[in-house]
Design a protein around this motif. Structure first.
Motif, PDB file in Angstrom:
ATOM      1  N   TRP A 168       4.790  21.178  46.696  1.00  0.00           N
ATOM      2  CA  TRP A 168       5.180  19.828  45.988  1.00  0.00           C
ATOM      3  C   TRP A 168       5.065  18.675  47.039  1.00  0.00           C
ATOM      4  CZ3 TRP A 168       6.259  18.927  41.304  1.00  0.00           C
ATOM      5  CH2 TRP A 168       6.482  20.010  40.267  1.00  0.00           C
ATOM      6  N   THR A 169       4.619  18.861  48.397  1.00  0.00           N
ATOM      7  CA  THR A 169       4.218  17.687  49.134  1.00  0.00           C
ATOM      8  C   THR A 169       3.423  16.767  48.642  1.00  0.00           C
ATOM      9  OG1 THR A 169       5.457  18.848  51.259  1.00  0.00           O
ATOM     10  CG2 THR A 169       3.851  16.982  51.548  1.00  0.00           C
ATOM     11  N   PRO A 170       2.049  17.246  48.177  1.00  0.00           N
ATOM     12  CA  PRO A 170       1.273  16.499  47.521  1.00  0.00           C
ATOM     13  C   PRO A 170       1.514  15.882  46.460  1.00  0.00           C
ATOM     14  CG  PRO A 170       0.443  18.491  48.013  1.00  0.00           C
ATOM     15  CD  PRO A 170       1.923  18.689  48.238  1.00  0.00           C
ATOM     16  N   PHE A 171       2.371  16.249  45.611  1.00  0.00           N
ATOM     17  CA  PHE A 171       3.075  15.605  44.474  1.00  0.00           C
ATOM     18  C   PHE A 171       3.856  14.313  45.026  1.00  0.00           C
ATOM     19  CE2 PHE A 171       6.602  14.799  41.711  1.00  0.00           C
ATOM     20  CZ  PHE A 171       5.953  14.384  40.468  1.00  0.00           C
ATOM     21  N   MET A 172       4.676  14.348  45.919  1.00  0.00           N
ATOM     22  CA  MET A 172       5.426  13.289  46.511  1.00  0.00           C
ATOM     23  C   MET A 172       4.481  12.382  47.167  1.00  0.00           C
ATOM     24  SD  MET A 172       8.554  13.863  45.802  1.00  0.00           S
ATOM     25  CE  MET A 172       9.589  15.149  45.445  1.00  0.00           C
ATOM     26  N   MET A 173       3.315  12.903  47.928  1.00  0.00           N
ATOM     27  CA  MET A 173       2.357  11.777  48.699  1.00  0.00           C
ATOM     28  C   MET A 173       1.639  11.029  47.511  1.00  0.00           C
ATOM     29  SD  MET A 173      -1.263  13.198  50.668  1.00  0.00           S
ATOM     30  CE  MET A 173      -1.700  13.400  48.977  1.00  0.00           C
ATOM     31  N   LEU A 174       1.177  11.489  46.400  1.00  0.00           N
ATOM     32  CA  LEU A 174       0.669  10.667  45.486  1.00  0.00           C
ATOM     33  C   LEU A 174       1.378   9.795  44.954  1.00  0.00           C
ATOM     34  CD1 LEU A 174      -1.253  13.680  43.320  1.00  0.00           C
ATOM     35  CD2 LEU A 174      -2.346  12.040  44.999  1.00  0.00           C
ATOM     36  N   ILE A 175       2.606  10.031  44.523  1.00  0.00           N
ATOM     37  CA  ILE A 175       3.628   9.076  44.158  1.00  0.00           C
ATOM     38  C   ILE A 175       3.761   7.843  45.205  1.00  0.00           C
ATOM     39  CG2 ILE A 175       6.076   8.456  43.452  1.00  0.00           C
ATOM     40  CD1 ILE A 175       5.985  11.090  42.071  1.00  0.00           C
ATOM     41  N   LEU A 176       4.126   8.024  46.418  1.00  0.00           N
ATOM     42  CA  LEU A 176       4.510   7.146  47.369  1.00  0.00           C
ATOM     43  C   LEU A 176       3.085   6.527  47.820  1.00  0.00           C
ATOM     44  CD1 LEU A 176       6.875   9.223  49.672  1.00  0.00           C
ATOM     45  CD2 LEU A 176       7.179   7.544  48.039  1.00  0.00           C
ATOM     46  N   LEU A 177       1.940   7.030  48.012  1.00  0.00           N
ATOM     47  CA  LEU A 177       0.676   6.433  47.999  1.00  0.00           C
ATOM     48  C   LEU A 177       0.194   5.501  47.104  1.00  0.00           C
ATOM     49  CD1 LEU A 177      -1.824   6.349  49.854  1.00  0.00           C
ATOM     50  CD2 LEU A 177      -2.854   8.229  48.549  1.00  0.00           C
ATOM     51  N   ALA A 178       0.778   5.800  45.879  1.00  0.00           N
ATOM     52  CA  ALA A 178       0.455   4.679  44.734  1.00  0.00           C
ATOM     53  C   ALA A 178       1.696   3.522  45.041  1.00  0.00           C
ATOM     54  CB  ALA A 178       0.811   5.178  43.336  1.00  0.00           C
ATOM     55  N   GLY A 179       2.639   3.809  45.481  1.00  0.00           N
ATOM     56  CA  GLY A 179       3.575   2.571  45.955  1.00  0.00           C
ATOM     57  C   GLY A 179       3.140   1.738  47.006  1.00  0.00           C
ATOM     58  N   LEU A 180       2.626   2.458  48.078  1.00  0.00           N
ATOM     59  CA  LEU A 180       1.870   1.939  49.158  1.00  0.00           C
ATOM     60  C   LEU A 180       0.939   0.889  48.961  1.00  0.00           C
ATOM     61  CD1 LEU A 180       2.060   4.669  51.956  1.00  0.00           C
ATOM     62  CD2 LEU A 180       3.576   2.488  51.875  1.00  0.00           C
ATOM     63  N   GLN A 181       0.060   1.275  47.910  1.00  0.00           N
ATOM     64  CA  GLN A 181      -0.991   0.659  47.535  1.00  0.00           C
ATOM     65  C   GLN A 181      -0.757  -0.594  46.667  1.00  0.00           C
ATOM     66  OE1 GLN A 181      -4.133   3.452  46.163  1.00  0.00           O
ATOM     67  NE2 GLN A 181      -4.719   4.151  48.222  1.00  0.00           N
ATOM     68  N   SER A 182       0.469  -0.453  45.969  1.00  0.00           N
ATOM     69  CA  SER A 182       0.958  -1.705  45.136  1.00  0.00           C
ATOM     70  C   SER A 182       1.587  -2.876  46.052  1.00  0.00           C
ATOM     71  CB  SER A 182       1.699  -1.220  43.939  1.00  0.00           C
ATOM     72  OG  SER A 182       2.787  -0.896  44.533  1.00  0.00           O
ATOM     73  N   ARG A 183       1.623  -2.528  47.434  1.00  0.00           N
ATOM     74  CA  ARG A 183       2.444  -3.607  48.130  1.00  0.00           C
ATOM     75  C   ARG A 183       1.437  -4.974  48.107  1.00  0.00           C
ATOM     76  NH1 ARG A 183       2.891  -0.952  53.781  1.00  0.00           N
ATOM     77  NH2 ARG A 183       0.706  -0.401  53.309  1.00  0.00           N
ATOM     78  N   ASP A 184       2.278  -5.979  48.342  1.00  0.00           N
ATOM     79  CA  ASP A 184       1.370  -7.366  48.380  1.00  0.00           C
ATOM     80  C   ASP A 184       1.120  -7.371  49.900  1.00  0.00           C
ATOM     81  OD1 ASP A 184       0.664 -10.023  48.416  1.00  0.00           O
ATOM     82  OD2 ASP A 184       2.574 -10.889  47.688  1.00  0.00           O
ATOM     83  N   SER A 185      -0.257  -7.477  50.089  1.00  0.00           N
ATOM     84  CA  SER A 185      -0.912  -7.567  51.328  1.00  0.00           C
ATOM     85  C   SER A 185      -0.834  -8.657  52.016  1.00  0.00           C
ATOM     86  CB  SER A 185      -2.351  -7.214  51.266  1.00  0.00           C
ATOM     87  OG  SER A 185      -2.919  -8.129  50.170  1.00  0.00           O
ATOM     88  N   GLN A 186      -0.534  -9.909  51.018  1.00  0.00           N
ATOM     89  CA  GLN A 186      -0.388 -11.621  51.886  1.00  0.00           C
ATOM     90  C   GLN A 186       1.092 -11.358  52.501  1.00  0.00           C
ATOM     91  OE1 GLN A 186      -0.803 -14.234  48.623  1.00  0.00           O
ATOM     92  NE2 GLN A 186      -3.132 -13.984  48.608  1.00  0.00           N
ATOM     93  N   LEU A 187       1.852 -10.677  51.946  1.00  0.00           N
ATOM     94  CA  LEU A 187       3.178 -10.707  52.616  1.00  0.00           C
ATOM     95  C   LEU A 187       3.184  -9.868  53.975  1.00  0.00           C
ATOM     96  CD1 LEU A 187       6.183 -11.193  52.249  1.00  0.00           C
ATOM     97  CD2 LEU A 187       6.619  -8.976  51.045  1.00  0.00           C
ATOM     98  N   ILE A 188       2.277  -8.816  54.070  1.00  0.00           N
ATOM     99  CA  ILE A 188       2.423  -7.997  55.101  1.00  0.00           C
ATOM    100  C   ILE A 188       1.642  -8.929  56.303  1.00  0.00           C
ATOM    101  CG2 ILE A 188       1.511  -5.893  56.112  1.00  0.00           C
ATOM    102  CD1 ILE A 188       1.997  -4.610  53.750  1.00  0.00           C
ATOM    103  N   GLU A 189       0.548  -9.527  55.712  1.00  0.00           N
ATOM    104  CA  GLU A 189      -0.174 -10.167  56.611  1.00  0.00           C
ATOM    105  C   GLU A 189       0.758 -11.510  57.183  1.00  0.00           C
ATOM    106  OE1 GLU A 189      -3.617 -11.732  54.865  1.00  0.00           O
ATOM    107  OE2 GLU A 189      -4.370  -9.613  54.559  1.00  0.00           O
ATOM    108  N   ALA A 190       1.549 -12.075  56.415  1.00  0.00           N
ATOM    109  CA  ALA A 190       2.604 -13.242  56.626  1.00  0.00           C
ATOM    110  C   ALA A 190       3.391 -12.608  57.995  1.00  0.00           C
ATOM    111  CB  ALA A 190       3.342 -13.817  55.700  1.00  0.00           C
ATOM    112  N   ALA A 191       4.028 -11.275  57.638  1.00  0.00           N
ATOM    113  CA  ALA A 191       5.036 -10.911  58.682  1.00  0.00           C
ATOM    114  C   ALA A 191       4.202 -10.472  59.927  1.00  0.00           C
ATOM    115  CB  ALA A 191       5.471  -9.528  57.951  1.00  0.00           C
TER     116      ALA A 191
END
Length: 275
Positions: A149-172
């Motif tokens: 079940w670790t891959p299942f969790m990984m896929l959900i969280l990877l989708a969340g990571l890739q939906s982050r606002d990259s501009q916000l991270i660059e500003a930080a």
């Protein structure tokens, strides 16, 4: 859908109100809520409920933490990332019984299993050769489920990571934020909904897990969860009414978890639309 799902559940609900032993079909009689009282008062069934809770909490939390670490790794660009991602997803694609058999015979077997082979290679022929399933049965089941079940969790969280606002991270980062500060103050709050979704969906599936318990330990050594106990009650004791009452309790618990999961999914969609 009604014929396939709802009618069998209604039949199970009706049977749960009867004192019905398949070996004595003529002695069938209405029992009211006594089967539910027996389920909640029977020591074996109560123990199976506790085992189900312990198994679910352990597997969900460990697989969620490992899935988060792997998702953070795969969110970075490196050579061979696509191959690594495919390999990490593979355990989730296996048939549950096949995955349990893999752990039981290829890894846990005390005579030719990989784990004892590694111990023998490190410590020599005098190294301890534990019988993993007999000495730590519940942990053996949990390890198999965490791996799957670790891959299942990984896929959900990877989708969340890739939906982050990259501009916000660059500003930080331009303001001098370290990787840890970005993770704690930006990434983790953003992943909250995805973490909740992983916990809820994982709990729904693992609460109902039967394959690993049946294949690895056959419900022995204190590993019998509620689905396995229902199987024993129905197919070995032939107590149709009692097994149906226990099944209804599992369904009610799953519906409660599914309701929370659907709310989380709906909130995720609303957030995406609002962007």
């Amino acid at each position: 859908m009604i014929v396939v799902t709802q009618l069998p559940f209604v039949a199970t609900l009706v049977i749960s109100f009867f004192d019905w032993n398949a070996l004595y079909p003529d002695d069938r009689k209405f029992a009211g809520f006594s089967n539910y009282g027996d389920v909640l008062s029977d020591p074996a069934l109560r123990k199976s409920i506790w085992t189900t809770i312990l198994l679910t909490v352990t597997v969900v939390l460990v697989s969620l933490i490992l899935g988060l670490l792997l998702a953070l790794l795969l969110d970075r660009r490196f050579r061979g990332r696509a191959v690594v991602r495919t390999m990490l997803i593979a355990p989730f694609l296996l048939v549950p019984v096949a995955a349990a058999l893999l752990w039981k015979h290829v890894l846990f077997n005390p005579e030719y299993g990989l784990f004892n082979g590694i111990l023998n290679a490190i410590g020599g022929e005098g190294a301890a050769q534990p019988d993993w399933i007999s000495e730590m049965p519940l942990m053996a089941v949990e390890a198999s489920l965490v791996w799957q079940w670790t891959p299942f969790m990984m896929l959900i969280l990877l989708a969340g990571l890739q939906s982050r606002d990259s501009q916000l991270i660059e500003a930080a980062r331009m303001d001098g934020a370290s990787d840890w500060q970005v993770f704690v103050h930006i990434t983790l709050p953003h992943l909250r909904r995805y973490l909740e979704l992983g916990v809820l969906l994982g709990s729904i599936y693992i609460v109902q897990n039967f394959d690993a318990v049946f294949t690895i330990t056959s419900g022995g050594l204190g590993t019998a969860n509620l689905p396995y106990t229902i199987y024993q009650t129905f197919y070995q004791a032939h107590e149709n009414g009692l097994a149906s009452a226990a099944g209804v309790i599992v369904v009610i618990g799953s519906i409660i978890l599914a309701t929370f999961a659907l709310r989380v999914v709906s909130s995720l969609f609303r957030e995406e639309v609002s962007r």
